[in-house]
Write a protein that holds these residues in place. Structure first.
Motif, short mmCIF file in Angstrom:
data_model
loop_
_atom_site.label_atom_id
_atom_site.label_comp_id
_atom_site.label_asym_id
_atom_site.label_seq_id
_atom_site.Cartn_x
_atom_site.Cartn_y
_atom_site.Cartn_z
N GLN A 1 51.45 17.21 30.27
CA GLN A 1 50.38 16.82 31.16
C GLN A 1 49.08 16.65 30.40
O GLN A 1 48.91 17.16 29.30
N VAL A 2 48.16 15.94 31.02
CA VAL A 2 46.82 15.77 30.46
C VAL A 2 45.82 16.31 31.46
O VAL A 2 46.06 16.36 32.66
N GLN A 3 44.66 16.71 30.95
CA GLN A 3 43.56 17.14 31.82
C GLN A 3 42.62 15.96 32.01
O GLN A 3 42.30 15.25 31.04
N LEU A 4 42.20 15.75 33.24
CA LEU A 4 41.40 14.58 33.59
C LEU A 4 40.10 15.01 34.25
O LEU A 4 40.10 15.87 35.13
N VAL A 5 39.00 14.36 33.85
CA VAL A 5 37.69 14.64 34.45
C VAL A 5 37.01 13.32 34.79
O VAL A 5 36.75 12.50 33.90
N GLU A 6 36.74 13.13 36.08
CA GLU A 6 36.09 11.91 36.54
C GLU A 6 34.57 12.08 36.54
O GLU A 6 34.05 13.18 36.67
N SER A 7 33.89 10.95 36.44
CA SER A 7 32.44 10.91 36.56
C SER A 7 32.03 9.52 37.02
O SER A 7 32.84 8.59 37.01
N GLY A 8 30.77 9.40 37.41
CA GLY A 8 30.23 8.09 37.74
C GLY A 8 30.08 7.80 39.23
O GLY A 8 29.57 6.74 39.60
N GLY A 9 30.53 8.72 40.07
CA GLY A 9 30.36 8.49 41.50
C GLY A 9 28.91 8.60 41.91
O GLY A 9 28.04 8.99 41.13
N GLY A 10 28.64 8.24 43.16
CA GLY A 10 27.28 8.33 43.66
C GLY A 10 27.11 7.57 44.95
O GLY A 10 28.07 7.15 45.58
#
Length: 125
Positions: A1-10
């Motif tokens: 598995q990989v760890q995922l981190v989202e950004s950029g919402g608003g």
């Protein structure tokens, strides 16, 4: 598995644009299909877009075709979702996902085994 981190919402007005990013950890990133899903309040999570290992294949839900563009950079282990011409109905929490099942006729939640925590996108009318 990989760890995922989202950004950029608003928060953005109708017709505006946002670019979501998903940073992945792990040296096997280039072996994963990557996807974006979204979940609006009171609704089930739905498929938005996916991209193949090399980036040579990209897939979109009908509701976002022509407005959203998915891309990936395997050297930086990131995937992006450029969202243009946003509509109020695009309001949702957007999730990044990683899996190893090739795209055939569509994707479901169960096709992916790694998920990010989600990032909120709100489009005002």
């Amino acid at each position: 598995q990989v760890q995922l981190v989202e950004s950029g919402g608003g928060l953005v007005q109708t017709g505006g644009s946002l670019r979501l990013s998903c940073a992945a950890s792990g040296r096997t990133f280039s072996t994963y299909y990557m996807a974006w899903f979204r979940q609006a309040p009171g609704k089930e999570r739905e498929f938005v877009s996916a991209i193949s290992w090399t980036g040579g294949g990209s897939y979109y839900a009908d509701s976002v075709k022509g407005r959203f563009t998915i891309s990936r950079d395997n050297s930086k282990t990131t995937v992006h979702l450029q969202m243009n011409s946003l509509k109020p109905e695009d309001t949702a929490v957007y999730y990044c996902a990683a899996g190893r099942i090739p795209y055939v006729i569509g994707y479901r939640d169960a096709d992916f085994d790694s998920w990010g925590q989600g990032t909120q996108v709100t489009v005002s009318s």
